[in-house]
Design a protein around this motif. Structure first.
Motif, PDB file in Angstrom:
ATOM      1  N   ALA A 149       0.837  -1.210   0.000  1.00 54.78           N
ATOM      2  CA  ALA A 149       0.000   0.000   0.000  1.00 54.78           C
ATOM      3  C   ALA A 149       0.867   1.253   0.000  1.00 54.78           C
ATOM      4  N   ARG A 150       2.037   1.179   0.662  1.00 53.95           N
ATOM      5  CA  ARG A 150       2.956   2.335   0.721  1.00 53.95           C
ATOM      6  C   ARG A 150       3.853   2.426  -0.497  1.00 53.95           C
ATOM      7  N   GLY A 151       3.926   1.341  -1.284  1.00 53.45           N
ATOM      8  CA  GLY A 151       4.862   1.293  -2.412  1.00 53.45           C
ATOM      9  C   GLY A 151       6.298   1.076  -1.966  1.00 53.45           C
ATOM     10  N   SER A 152       6.487   0.311  -0.899  1.00 56.24           N
ATOM     11  CA  SER A 152       7.839   0.116  -0.336  1.00 56.24           C
ATOM     12  C   SER A 152       8.534  -1.137  -0.861  1.00 56.24           C
ATOM     13  N   GLN A 153       8.028  -1.698  -1.939  1.00 56.46           N
ATOM     14  CA  GLN A 153       8.573  -2.992  -2.398  1.00 56.46           C
ATOM     15  C   GLN A 153      10.072  -2.940  -2.688  1.00 56.46           C
ATOM     16  N   GLY A 154      10.563  -1.764  -3.102  1.00 55.68           N
ATOM     17  CA  GLY A 154      11.983  -1.658  -3.465  1.00 55.68           C
ATOM     18  C   GLY A 154      12.889  -1.291  -2.297  1.00 55.68           C
ATOM     19  N   ASP A 155      12.320  -1.028  -1.128  1.00 59.94           N
ATOM     20  CA  ASP A 155      13.148  -0.685   0.031  1.00 59.94           C
ATOM     21  C   ASP A 155      14.046  -1.869   0.393  1.00 59.94           C
ATOM     22  N   PRO A 156      15.241  -1.574   0.939  1.00 59.90           N
ATOM     23  CA  PRO A 156      16.172  -2.671   1.265  1.00 59.90           C
ATOM     24  C   PRO A 156      15.545  -3.738   2.167  1.00 59.90           C
ATOM     25  N   TYR A 157      14.668  -3.319   3.078  1.00 60.00           N
ATOM     26  CA  TYR A 157      14.048  -4.309   3.975  1.00 60.00           C
ATOM     27  C   TYR A 157      13.153  -5.275   3.199  1.00 60.00           C
TER      28      TYR A 157
END
Ligand code: DHB
Ligand code: FE
Length: 284
Positions: free
Chosen positions: A21-29
């Motif tokens: 929902a936040r669009g965080s798929q590419g974050d290192p975590y």
């Protein structure tokens, strides 16, 4: 003739839904987990299934401790997502497939199982998160849904062997279905995790890797554990792995492993995905 095209197995952690929902798929975590879906998206684009039979567990939304079916099969025309407390929302309603649902119910009852049939059913992150992982951002879901809910919450749980047998009976029913659908089977939940109690935070990398190695070729080896041994090895919520065992059973004896991914931790959980292609042709 309908065909089982393969199986997708994935963790269903609510925080995955929040990350999408936040669009965080590419974050290192998150990247190491979401990267596991690249081959799954490629495969889905090629095989284009139009039905998803999903083995999952409810987390206190549709069933609570006062009434807990061991096995429940949805037979609704539509399933809505509701949030049982994790703050994830906005999922499109899931179109059902009541004719196929009733066929499955009839066939598994004839095979000696006693599921609850649910003509009205809401689904939680155990269905919604895997759907959004498989088909992110689509305007409408490209598949109809048959949800098969397994009790992983209120002991006594069904044994892994019983879940494997249920999955096999569902697979038989799918192969006997006189339709022309391309059917993908999903198993959601796991891998090892424990959310509460003195072992909260428990993860067992060695056992998870053993499960990932054996699910394709020797599910019987995994079905030898009893439920309490599975709690011991995988954690009290890691028992969700019985959903994977059931889904594996539906795929038939021989499968090809196309992709596997494992990353620790995702939220409190060992995050994993597995893609198995069915190698047995549908019965003529
Ligand atoms: C988590 C994992 C689950 O399978 C679940 O249903 C809820 C939470 C977690 O890791 O936080
Ligand atoms: Fe869960």
């Amino acid at each position: 003739m309908s065909e089982i095209v393969g199986g997708i197995f994935t963790s269903h952690v609510p925080a995955i839904g929040q990350a999408m929902a936040r669009g965080s798929q590419g974050d290192p975590y998150w990247k190491p987990f979401f990267d596991g879906f690249v081959p799954i998206h490629d495969w889905l684009g090629r095989v284009k299934p139009d039905v998803a039979v999903v083995f999952y567990n409810d987390h206190g939304l549709n069933f609570f401790l006062d009434k807990m079916p061991t096995f429940a099969i949805g037979a609704a025309a539509e399933y809505r997502h509701e949030d049982e407390g994790w703050g994830i929302s906005g999922y499109k309603p899931f179109p059902g497939n009541p004719d196929l649902s009733w066929h499955i119910i009839e066939q598994v009852v004839a095979a000696g199982f006693d599921p609850v049939s649910c003509q009205s059913m809401v689904v939680d992150h155990g269905v919604a998160v895997p759907f959004e992982l498989c088909w992110p951002g689509t305007r409408s879901w490209p598949v109809t849904l048959v949800p098969i809910c397994i009790n992983t919450v209120q002991h006594p749980l069904p044994s892994p062997a019983r879940c494997l047998a249920l999955g096999r009976a569902v697979g038989e029913a799918l192969r006997a279905w006189d339709g022309d659908e391309r059917i993908v089977v999903l198993g959601t939940g796991g891998l090892s995790h424990q959310l509460d109690g003195t072992r909260a935070g428990f993860i067992n990398v060695e056992f998870d890797r053993f499960c990932l190695r054996h699910l394709a070729t020797s599910p019987e080896a995994l079905a030898e554990y009893d439920s309490l041994e599975l709690v011991e090895l995988a954690g009290s919520q890691g028992v969700e792995f019985i959903n994977w065992i059931a889904a594996r059973g539906a795929l038939g004896d021989t499968v090809r492993e196309l992709a596997s991914n494992y990353h620790v931790p995702i939220s409190n959980t060992a995050g994993a995905t597995l893609l198995l292609e069915a190698a047995e042709p549908a019965l003529a």
